[in-house]
Design an enzyme around this catalytic site. Sequence first.
Site: not given
Length: 755
Positions: A142, A235, A237
């Site tokens: 990011c 993102h 994760e």
Amino acid sequence: MPIKVPNNLPAIETLTKENVFVMTDTRAMTQDIRPLQILILNLMPTKVETETQLTRLLGNTPLQVELELLQTSTHKATNISEEHMIAFYKTFSQIKHKNYDGMIITGAPVELMDFEEVDYWDELCEIMEWSKRHVHSTFHICWGAQAGLYYHYGIKKHILPKKLSGVYKHNLDYKNGMLFRGFDDEFYVPHSRNTTVNREDIEAVPGLKIIASSEEAGVYAIKSENDRQIFITGHSEYDADTLMKEYIRDKNAGINPEIPCNYFPDDDDTKEPTVKWRSCANLLYSNWLNYFVYQTTQYDITQIEDASLDAMIHDNNDIDLKVAKFGGTSLADAEQFKKCAAIIEAEKERRYVVVSAPGKRRENDVKVTDLLIECADKNKAEAEEVLPKLMSRYKVLVRGLGVDVDIDKEFEKITEALGKPAKRDYIISRGEYLNAKIMSALTGMDFVDAEGTIFLDENGIYDEEKTKAVLGKVLKEHERAVIPGFYGTMPDGSIKTFSRGGSDITGAIVAAVAGADIYENWTDVSGFYMVDPRVVANPLSVPVITYKELRELSYMGASVLHEDTIFPVVKVEIPINIRNTNRPEDNGTLIVKNADYFQSGFSVSGISGKKGYSTIAIEKPRFNEQPQLRADLLDIFAYNGVTIKNILSGIDSVTVVVRDEFFQDIEEQLVAEIEEKIAPTSVSITHDLAMIAIVGRELSTSPAIAVKVLGALANRKINIKLIDHGSEKISMMLGVDEADYVSSIEALYTEFTRL
Ligand code: ADP
Ligand code: ASP
Ligand code: MG
């Protein structure tokens, strides 16, 4: 994990073509396994959540991973207890000497600021620069990806008309890649950001490849050509509720956010979000860990740096112009000349070449420069007897290379100059002049003479300004050129040679004036050895040293480079790369301004030394309290033209170290003057001293080095006559009896290379 199959199974070929990772028995047997060292630079405010999310993903493979967490020291985390940070996080200064197989740089809540406004930007740049050499593969997420693209490739971020928040559909731009191996044609990833990078900007960089993107969210995954940098704009994760938490946070802050796209069932924020990205996240991280880290990193983690050095020297997109200087042994005969020509041809960036005169072809041979000096110093008749030897050497060379250079004509001009003292330097300079003519004929490069382009002032000192103006202009007119080393032009137009070995200086001058990215110095050894190879056989070479270390070492006898080589390049910070013409595949030694990030395997960079010193010890009560006496003493040496190597002051004494060659003939006179002006209680002189310099950038911070030095010599019962620390704090100087010189160097080398 790779699939291990018997050697030669037919399936290997098919699967390998499909990019399925197949490992043969042989490779599996020879593959050593160790835990992977992974570093996470966590810039997220929600530290614990990010730690947990990333650990979960990294833990989802059979690979053993050892994780370390890094924080910036220029910015203190505010959302988390200091105890947590102290207990679990390290700062850059604590880890910068280590190497890692992988590193993750997370996002950060600073995307609306300019990069330079971020308070830890400088520190992050330092870490990113370091990562090129110390981390095998770096994964940027990011804002971390935007920062990396900006720092490494100058790609700007742009503010989006409105925040991109939601879970978006993605496709692969590059289907056969390993990072997205096993992915479906469509997959989902959460994004949460106000800024983006443009596809065109990335496509304009030759070293980058876009591997996945989304129609709505834009470019998602980018990798560098060498696979060592991955940039992920989303993102994956994120936990199931992370987007929701951000949404509620923004809502509570009165920002009035839009409902994250494609996230809550029916866009109803009271309903539990549906996770559509978890399997892809797991796959992405295990692919990265497996293919980009585990399978390709070095088993010996210290080698990551060597591999990086290799990439820096050989396949560096930033290098457009190299200046290559070839030394005497590299040009000693036709065979050697051909090797140089092949090296020049191998890289189009080698556009300017500087040559020495032919050196020794074998142990007892004579260098062309030595023969020329002989000619220049003899009367005409005697010199004419030496000249045929030289002429035939050049004729053999020209014939061996099949080039058209009129040696007879060139020697007619030299013969005319014989016996004329004013032509001494002209004669001596002809070794490099003729070599440049021959190299130009061999390679088709233009010949640019140093006469009329490289200038010295009336004191014989390099005239930088004038040279820059004239040589700068001339080089612009020649795309590729050969320039003879070792001489320049005096204000009266005559030729003046540099001190011996001075072609190294010409190379540095040309590199500085041409604005080269690197100055390659091609010689007969694979770099700068820790000690003189003529004292210790086959010593280790040093991968990276600093300009200052080089200067100390070469001044004290490490004769691979002329001690003044660094001056022209230091100001413009051009790295010098010492390379071996006979082994061009070796990286040699890189000499740079700052080698902080290079973990040298050993605590010192080199040991050099010279014989032929004397000490003059002067005793006089309270000498150190009388500055005038000290000034008088220095005057006596200066007046007599004796350069002082070191001065060691005691309370009632002072010891001056000088080279014998300056001192021998005027010893008595100097002592008489000291006695007259200083009125000492005694003056004692010691001859036959050898001085040894132990040089290393860690010397100032590691007292253990001095202990090792003394211990190594004490073990061999070598008597140390004097010890001095250089003012640069990167060297330690010892005086020993000349008879102990070789065994001292051997003892020190053994001590510092013991693992
Ligand atoms: P060139 O002719 O290429 O300019 P030089 O003879 O000037 O080469 O320099 C290379 C030589 O320097 C090597 O052959 C080696 O014998 C000598 N030398 C002395 N000290 C060192 C050192 N520390 N590392 C490497 N070479 C050294
Ligand atoms: N040919 C000169 C010498 O022998 C200069 C050089 O080789 O660098 O000293
Ligand atoms: Mg040399």
